[in-house]
Design a protein around this motif. Structure first.
Motif, PDB file in Angstrom:
ATOM      1  N   ALA A   1       0.834  -1.203   0.000  1.00  0.00           N
ATOM      2  CA  ALA A   1       0.000   0.000   0.000  1.00  0.00           C
ATOM      3  C   ALA A   1       0.870   1.254   0.000  1.00  0.00           C
ATOM      4  CB  ALA A   1      -0.909   0.002   1.230  1.00  0.00           C
TER       5      ALA A   1
ATOM      6  N   TRP B   1      -4.232   1.018  -2.345  1.00  0.00           N
ATOM      7  CA  TRP B   1      -3.737  -0.316  -2.630  1.00  0.00           C
ATOM      8  C   TRP B   1      -4.568  -0.945  -3.740  1.00  0.00           C
ATOM      9  CZ3 TRP B   1      -7.698   0.347   0.683  1.00  0.00           C
ATOM     10  CH2 TRP B   1      -8.690  -0.636   0.762  1.00  0.00           C
TER      11      TRP B   1
ATOM     12  N   SER C   1      -1.702   1.934   5.870  1.00  0.00           N
ATOM     13  CA  SER C   1      -0.803   1.792   4.717  1.00  0.00           C
ATOM     14  C   SER C   1       0.495   1.075   5.072  1.00  0.00           C
ATOM     15  CB  SER C   1      -0.474   3.169   4.142  1.00  0.00           C
ATOM     16  OG  SER C   1       0.169   3.985   5.107  1.00  0.00           O
TER      17      SER C   1
ATOM     18  N   ILE D   1      -1.375  -6.540   2.276  1.00  0.00           N
ATOM     19  CA  ILE D   1      -2.586  -6.794   1.512  1.00  0.00           C
ATOM     20  C   ILE D   1      -2.868  -8.293   1.641  1.00  0.00           C
ATOM     21  CG2 ILE D   1      -3.774  -6.517  -0.680  1.00  0.00           C
ATOM     22  CD1 ILE D   1      -2.629  -3.927   0.541  1.00  0.00           C
TER      23      ILE D   1
ATOM     24  N   LEU E   1      -6.883  -4.595   3.115  1.00  0.00           N
ATOM     25  CA  LEU E   1      -5.748  -3.924   3.736  1.00  0.00           C
ATOM     26  C   LEU E   1      -5.716  -4.298   5.217  1.00  0.00           C
ATOM     27  CD1 LEU E   1      -3.443  -1.927   3.276  1.00  0.00           C
ATOM     28  CD2 LEU E   1      -5.064  -0.053   3.645  1.00  0.00           C
TER      29      LEU E   1
END
Length: 309
Positions: free
Chosen positions: A20, A33, A55, A59, A64
């Motif tokens: 991300a 992402w 972030s 993933i 996320l």
């Protein structure tokens, strides 16, 4: 910020191939992402559990995952997995972060800053630049608000002073400009009685998109991207249809862009001295008839719904 509009927020080349990306735009932390299908997603980069930056996580199955406690969030911002709960306990609906519609087009990432709709309007890019042009781009960060930065490109009487050694050499001191406003679109031309530049044209797509026709088939392009109040990022491009062969066309545009960066930096040096860094309609500046584009821009801003409304 004006709401219910598309904004350029990134260039697609800034997105990582894996994982991300966390950036600040509009004063908000945002996380980008790609899901399992490769579709770009965006949510606020704040875990609703303890505020960690999503972030920084992985993933997993297209979601996320928060790096702090492993909570997972889908493209709608809804939490889909809480490891500490196990498999049986339901996930609270309030365990969610805000999701933002995003699209990729013309090498840019666009974000819809507003409420979700069943059908969103088309992206406000200049359609005639989509095909038949070679281009190259550059990026520049400014420690001033996007409104102040945008106004550097709506001020024309500064040209023979700030740019006296570049684009302002032939521009007269006495100068008038004609400004036409149609919704979010502004068209600006010199008044030929003060400066007869037949090919000159500036077109603005508010908020944040600007282009200047240098000669027929040659355009300078700027996208002003709000980072936070008092900070912005500028994406600069040079489009031309004179030499469009692969590689050579891009190289020619890139070399031309070096000159445009020089000119833009001349604007930046002055803009960083202006206070306040953010501009609005009635802020105490004494504007003149030759400032019509700036007045029109501020009036447009003043009449629009804003995100905090």
């Amino acid at each position: 910020m004006v709401r219910d509009r598309w904004y350029v927020v990134l260039e697609t080349g800034e997105l990582p191939r894996k994982g991300a990306l966390g950036v600040v735009r509009f004063g908000r932390r945002l996380a980008f992402w790609r899901d399992e299908a490769g579709t770009l997603r965006c949510v606020d980069d704040d875990c609703p559990h303890r505020g960690a930056a999503l972030s920084q996580g992985r993933i997993v199955d297209g979601c996320l995952e928060c790096p702090y406690h492993g909570f997972r969030f889908d493209e709608k911002g809804q939490c889909t997995h809480i490891p500490a709960h196990g498999q049986d306990r339901p996930i609270p609906k309030a365990m969610r972060t805000r999701a933002w519609p995003v699209r990729e087009d013309q090498g840019f990432v666009w974000l819809w800053l507003g409420e979700h709709r069943e059908q969103l309007p088309p992206l406000p890019f200049f359609d005639d630049l989509r095909e038949g042009y070679a281009w190259a781009g550059a990026t520049d960060d400014w420690d001033t608000d996007w409104t102040r930065a945008m106004e550097t490109q709506l001020d024309f009487t500064h040209l023979p002073f700030v740019h006296q050694d570049s684009i302002g050499k032939k521009v007269p001191h006495r100068l008038e400009v004609d400004t036409q406003v149609d919704g979010d679109r502004m068209l600006i031309r010199y008044d030929p009685e003060t400066y007869d530049a037949k090919d000159f044209l500036v077109e603005v797509r508010n908020p944040g998109l600007w282009r200047n026709q240098l000669t027929p088939g040659v355009w300078g392009f700027l996208a002003f991207v709000p980072v936070r109040e008092g900070q912005c990022r500028v994406y600069l491009r040079f489009y031309q249809n004179k030499l469009t062969l692969p590689v050579l066309g891009t190289l020619f545009s890139a070399l031309s862009n070096l000159y445009n960066l020089k000119v833009l930096n001349e604007d930046k040096v002055v803009a960083l001295t202006q206070e306040p860094r953010k501009t609005w309609l009635r802020m105490g500046e004494t504007l003149l008839p030759s400032d019509r584009p700036i007045i029109a821009f501020r009036r447009w801003l003043d009449t629009q719904p804003h995100l905090e409304d």
